[in-house]
Every structure is written in C-alpha cells, then in structure tokens.
Design a protein around this motif. Sequence first.
Motif, mmCIF file in Angstrom:
data_model
loop_
_atom_site.group_PDB
_atom_site.id
_atom_site.type_symbol
_atom_site.label_atom_id
_atom_site.label_comp_id
_atom_site.label_asym_id
_atom_site.label_seq_id
_atom_site.Cartn_x
_atom_site.Cartn_y
_atom_site.Cartn_z
ATOM 1 N N SER A 51 -12.149 -30.295 93.967
ATOM 2 C CA SER A 51 -11.862 -29.083 94.592
ATOM 3 C C SER A 51 -11.200 -28.116 93.539
ATOM 4 C CB SER A 51 -10.981 -28.937 95.919
ATOM 5 O OG SER A 51 -11.069 -27.812 96.405
ATOM 6 N N GLU A 52 -11.777 -26.814 93.473
ATOM 7 C CA GLU A 52 -11.284 -25.788 92.880
ATOM 8 C C GLU A 52 -10.667 -24.680 93.582
ATOM 9 O OE1 GLU A 52 -14.512 -24.600 90.173
ATOM 10 O OE2 GLU A 52 -14.263 -26.426 88.986
ATOM 11 N N GLU A 53 -10.670 -24.935 94.717
ATOM 12 C CA GLU A 53 -9.924 -24.123 95.676
ATOM 13 C C GLU A 53 -8.497 -23.650 95.576
ATOM 14 O OE1 GLU A 53 -11.286 -24.351 99.721
ATOM 15 O OE2 GLU A 53 -13.397 -24.502 99.228
ATOM 16 N N ASP A 54 -8.162 -22.410 95.815
ATOM 17 C CA ASP A 54 -6.743 -22.248 95.848
ATOM 18 C C ASP A 54 -5.940 -22.740 96.691
ATOM 19 O OD1 ASP A 54 -7.276 -20.319 93.717
ATOM 20 O OD2 ASP A 54 -7.219 -18.669 94.839
ATOM 21 N N GLY A 55 -4.777 -23.481 96.435
ATOM 22 C CA GLY A 55 -3.926 -24.152 97.392
ATOM 23 C C GLY A 55 -4.562 -25.733 97.771
ATOM 24 N N ALA A 56 -5.567 -26.156 97.001
ATOM 25 C CA ALA A 56 -6.059 -27.391 96.953
ATOM 26 C C ALA A 56 -4.751 -28.354 96.153
ATOM 27 C CB ALA A 56 -7.263 -27.572 96.329
ATOM 28 N N PHE A 57 -4.729 -29.547 96.715
ATOM 29 C CA PHE A 57 -3.720 -30.536 95.955
ATOM 30 C C PHE A 57 -4.364 -31.081 94.829
ATOM 31 C CE2 PHE A 57 -5.446 -32.807 99.440
ATOM 32 C CZ PHE A 57 -5.880 -34.135 98.768
ATOM 33 N N GLU A 58 -3.537 -31.580 93.905
ATOM 34 C CA GLU A 58 -4.143 -32.256 92.771
ATOM 35 C C GLU A 58 -4.773 -33.589 92.875
ATOM 36 O OE1 GLU A 58 -5.315 -33.209 88.777
ATOM 37 O OE2 GLU A 58 -4.131 -31.393 89.632
ATOM 38 N N GLY A 59 -6.336 -33.464 92.617
ATOM 39 C CA GLY A 59 -7.146 -34.613 92.789
ATOM 40 C C GLY A 59 -8.022 -34.257 94.202
ATOM 41 N N GLU A 60 -7.849 -33.285 94.856
ATOM 42 C CA GLU A 60 -8.374 -33.232 96.230
ATOM 43 C C GLU A 60 -9.970 -33.183 96.027
ATOM 44 O OE1 GLU A 60 -8.573 -30.105 100.171
ATOM 45 O OE2 GLU A 60 -7.123 -30.046 98.394
ATOM 46 N N ILE A 61 -10.756 -34.001 96.965
ATOM 47 C CA ILE A 61 -12.000 -33.816 96.608
ATOM 48 C C ILE A 61 -12.775 -33.112 97.775
ATOM 49 C CG2 ILE A 61 -14.294 -35.522 96.671
ATOM 50 C CD1 ILE A 61 -12.325 -35.900 94.322
ATOM 51 N N THR A 62 -13.823 -32.601 97.448
ATOM 52 C CA THR A 62 -14.842 -31.646 98.271
ATOM 53 C C THR A 62 -16.103 -31.946 97.769
ATOM 54 O OG1 THR A 62 -15.003 -29.264 99.178
ATOM 55 C CG2 THR A 62 -14.825 -29.567 96.831
ATOM 56 N N GLY A 63 -17.090 -31.428 98.863
ATOM 57 C CA GLY A 63 -18.535 -31.624 98.627
ATOM 58 C C GLY A 63 -18.862 -30.430 97.528
ATOM 59 N N ARG A 64 -19.888 -31.044 96.994
ATOM 60 C CA ARG A 64 -20.260 -29.829 95.802
ATOM 61 C C ARG A 64 -21.745 -29.776 96.010
ATOM 62 N NH1 ARG A 64 -17.513 -29.169 90.741
ATOM 63 N NH2 ARG A 64 -15.487 -29.004 91.346
ATOM 64 N N ALA A 65 -22.567 -30.535 96.380
ATOM 65 C CA ALA A 65 -23.802 -30.203 96.712
ATOM 66 C C ALA A 65 -24.545 -31.089 97.928
ATOM 67 C CB ALA A 65 -24.651 -30.838 95.538
ATOM 68 N N GLY A 66 -25.618 -30.766 98.205
ATOM 69 C CA GLY A 66 -26.226 -31.439 99.401
ATOM 70 C C GLY A 66 -25.588 -31.245 100.683
ATOM 71 N N LEU A 67 -25.868 -32.237 101.811
ATOM 72 C CA LEU A 67 -24.996 -32.447 102.943
ATOM 73 C C LEU A 67 -23.449 -32.488 102.897
ATOM 74 C CD1 LEU A 67 -27.228 -34.469 105.286
ATOM 75 C CD2 LEU A 67 -27.135 -31.988 105.014
ATOM 76 N N GLU A 68 -23.126 -33.076 101.712
ATOM 77 C CA GLU A 68 -21.701 -33.456 100.992
ATOM 78 C C GLU A 68 -21.063 -31.917 101.326
ATOM 79 O OE1 GLU A 68 -19.852 -36.059 101.135
ATOM 80 O OE2 GLU A 68 -20.393 -37.373 99.714
ATOM 81 N N SER A 69 -21.620 -31.034 100.770
ATOM 82 C CA SER A 69 -21.102 -29.551 100.557
ATOM 83 C C SER A 69 -21.273 -28.733 102.010
ATOM 84 C CB SER A 69 -22.158 -28.672 99.527
ATOM 85 O OG SER A 69 -21.579 -27.507 99.455
ATOM 86 N N THR A 70 -22.481 -28.718 102.573
ATOM 87 C CA THR A 70 -22.680 -27.901 103.866
ATOM 88 C C THR A 70 -22.022 -28.520 104.934
ATOM 89 O OG1 THR A 70 -24.736 -29.006 103.969
ATOM 90 C CG2 THR A 70 -25.030 -27.091 102.784
ATOM 91 N N LEU A 71 -21.881 -29.825 104.970
ATOM 92 C CA LEU A 71 -21.227 -30.523 106.299
ATOM 93 C C LEU A 71 -19.803 -30.894 105.500
ATOM 94 C CD1 LEU A 71 -23.949 -32.050 108.130
ATOM 95 C CD2 LEU A 71 -23.189 -29.941 108.302
#
Length: 573
Positions: free
Chosen positions: A173-193
């Motif tokens: 994750s590159e969002e402000d406030g994310a902790f180091e190594g935090e994972i988030t969806g980047r594409a597909g349903l991983e992202s939209t959901l």
Amino acid sequence: MRLSDLSSGAPGRPMAGFSAVFLLLFLGLAARLFHLQSVRGDYYRSISTSNHIRVIYRPAPRGIIRDRNGEILVDNVPSFVISAVRSEFDTTATEEVASLIGIPADSLRARLGRASSRPFRPFVVVDDLDLIAIGPLSENLHRFGGLIIDVVPRRRYYHGMSFCHIVGYVGESEEDGAFEGEITGRAGLESTLNYLLAGQPGYTQQVVDAMGRVVSEFEGAGEVAPMPGHDLTLTIDTGLQELTCAILDEETAPGAAVILDYKTGEILCLASSPGFDPQTMADGISVAGWREISQNPERPMFSRAWAARYPPGSVYKLISAAYLLQYGFITPDFRPDPCYGSYHLGGNDFGCWSVHGRLDVVDALARSCDVFFYRTIQLGSMDGLAEFSRKFGLGRRLLNILPGESRGLVPDRLLMDSLYGSGGWGLGNLLNLSIGQGELLVNPLQMAVMTGIFASGGEMPGLKLVREIPAAEAPWSDLELSVSAVSTVVEGMREAVYGNAGTLSSLSSMPWEFFGKSGTAESSAGDHAWVVGFIREPEPLAIAVVVEHGGHGGAVAAPIVYRILAGYLGDGG
C-alpha cells in the motif's frame, strides 16, 4: 569534669557535620534530578516513547477467493519477513547480518538507508523467506538489536494467467497512514473488493531495552489480534475458464470470450488473452519484467472481456431486427426491395458482402445481408434505436465491481451533433449503425448479455459474479420484448446455423442445437471476428467470442465457439 558539662550539648559539633553532609547529598540529588528532567528531559522522553515501547503491526489474512464449485483460486501462505528498526540497529553488524540472511551486504545497506526516513518504526528489509532461510539469523537474533523476525500471510494465486484479469493481484500500500509492509489490492477484484478482502490489521506492543532487544511484552492491552478478511465465492467455473483461456491463447491475435447462464444471470467465464502471472506481480516484479509486460503491444494486463471497446459488426443486427419488429416498422414476412450487392444513397454506395436478392428478416439475419437493414432502418430513427439498444445494456457498465469496465458507446442525435455538428452527419450514419459499424462500440460482456436476453425472451436476471454481492441491476427488466420479435430473431439465429446459406453453417454439426450470429467488424488495423450464440440444452448458456483483427467471424471465431462448448460439455453434451 562536672556532671553539668556532660549534659550541656558537647556532642553538637558531630551533629552539625552530619547535617552538612546530608544537605550536600540532597543538593546533589536535586541538581541531578533537575539536569535529567529539565536539561535532558526531552532526550529521555524520546528514548522512552520511541525506543522502549515498540509497536509491531500484524497484517490480517486476506479473504480466500473460491470458484462456484468451492475450488480455491486465491488464498494465503505463511511467509517470514525480517524488519529493522533503524534507530536501534548497529550498522557495524550489517555485513554479518547480510551473510546470515544470504543477501549482499550492499543490498542490505541500501534497504537500511531507505529505512532512515522512519528511524523508530519497523521497516521490512527482506520478505518472502522460508523456515530454512530464516534459520541462521533466528539462532543469532539475540545478538542484534533492532531486528525483528515475523510471520505474515502471503497471497498465493493458483491458476496463473487464467484468472489474472478477474482476481487481479496485491501489492504494498502507498496510502498515507499505511503501516510498513501493508498489502492492498492493486488490480482485479483484489482491488475493487479490497474493502471486503482486506480485513483489519492487529498489533503487538513490546518493551525493548536501549539496545533494541525485547525485554517483555507490554503489560495490559498490549496486543490486538488481526481480523481476517471476508471470503468470496465467484460464479466462475474454473474448468471452463481455463479451457477457454487455453483455446484463446492458441490464436495468433488477442481475443476474449464471455459465457453466462441466462437462466440465473451468473457469469461462468470471463476470458481474455493474452494474460500475465499475478503471482509475479504480487511477489514483486523486477524492473525488466515490468517493462516487458507494460510495453508489450498486445497489452496482456488489459482485459478484453469487459474493458475493450469494439464495433460489434453484424452481431448488432440482432438488436436492429428486434427494434424494427418490436415497434412495428416491419413484420416477420416483410420483404423490402432486393439486395443487388450495394445500396445507393445521396451519391454514396453502401456495400453488402454479397448479392442476396429479396429477403425477409429471418433470411437477412441468417445470411447477414447489409442492404436489408440499410433499407428498413430508415423506417425508424437514430434516437429510437439508441434508446432500444440501451435497454439491452449497451452504453453502460453492467457490473460495478469489474475494474476498468467500459461503457461502450451508443450514438444518438446529441452525440452525433457533439462530434460532427448539427449539419455534419446524416442518414448514412444511421445506415452504418444498423449493421454495427460507425460510432457504435461494445465489449464482449455486453454482447453475451444481449445474446442471453434473446435466449431468455427478455427474462434474464441481473448479472452476478460474486455470490456474496447482490445481483447487478438489469436494465433490460423493462424491455418487454414481444413474443413475435423474440421468436423471429431467434429463428434468424437458428437459420444462420442450419439454413442453406447461413453464415454459421460450420457449427451445424454441433451435438446441441445452436442459435448464433457471426460478425465481421471493420477496423483500420484489420477486421474483428465475432460470434455470439446460445444453447438451451444441456445447459442454458449464452456465449460471445471476439478475435481482435482476426478477420471473418464465421471462419475465425466460430471454431473457437465449437471447441469451447465441446470441451466444456463433452462431444455428446
């Protein structure tokens, strides 16, 4: 010596000396306390808050994604990571630690350098390690302050390219406030959901000494367990998805195929070729690897199943025919002037691919006669055809959870005026539109839906891709297709396969009755090959296949349809 001398206070001098010493000690302690609290107070407060209480975030396991049969598509596996608290780590130990981890010392120095921007927070320096790789450092961890070994969930994708566009992939994750190594969806349903899949991270608070070594866990509410994300079940059939992707991959041109159950509205297949490996993206792709994918002219990260925009060509004649029948512009037995291979209007010749003679609408669909539609569409209007087309789902997104889903484009008077000016277009544009050319643009998902609407007589439910999410709104719910219009169009689709001059006669040998329509959509870089169709038995399936710049639909896309259905249902159904 008199007795009075012994009781008069001769011991006064020793008591005075003792008081003086006590006073000096007290003043010394007071001075030291003043120095610690006032002069060096800020320093020791920072040591107390940032050095002695360490917060370790615990990422939550993301939700598992399964297909309609319960087969796991995406889950999590435990993975070891090494983090460093830069302010606590002794950089003179860099080479020894790098040797224990098995990475170059220069690489570790570079990662520690990046950690300098956040010196009091753990920074991931090495991830995705197994038990064997972590062993040497684990045995010596007590010697190195500021290093942390932790176990985190790592995303695992089981079906590679077959589901790459649907499920997508994760990244840091590159969002402000994310902790180091935090994972988030980047594409597909991983992202939209992501809001469903991500869960809630937890944390642990540790007490460490001045050297950064753990002394104890923080007493009290020092730990919050992570909450796993929600599991999701897709309506996709893995076997059908993999089969379809494999068949499309054998083509020399990119393509897509969409298959759905028109009785339930469930999407069984969303295939696009070429694709990419989501595991490589999630694990951290190299610069060279990313360059190879992003600069590939065939755009493997682009889902042609729902994000592309193509002219539909002659498969759109199904809607043109239904529009003319629905509003009484023609009847099923209406026969306009014959087709002699072209139609002349306003000094322009609008060509047909053959000479067809005088036809009714069923034969015009079966033989894909352009001139029939050039003549009859003039009985209607551009705005009327546009409104009718939108009720089939054209010109809009059908699912709000597919990233980058295209609306397509349905031209009407307002759009044409904005493009060409009020006097810059005319009846010729309507003629082109009637055969699926001109400004009209669609995606394969929309064409599969259109086919399912005809197959169900307008009764197809709203689309569904994820079982845990309500079905999408069905814009065709108020279409109210007449029985006559539906039966006539469907008969035209049947004659396209089984009629003497049908454009899909190559599919007449199917072991199931197939209703279809071919299309060859003109494009400056090469015509797109289309086939849409449906079967009633043994399963109610609607299918749309497009091969980008593939040529004639009946010659290129039809064999793909046959192979997909035969492979899925078996040669005997």
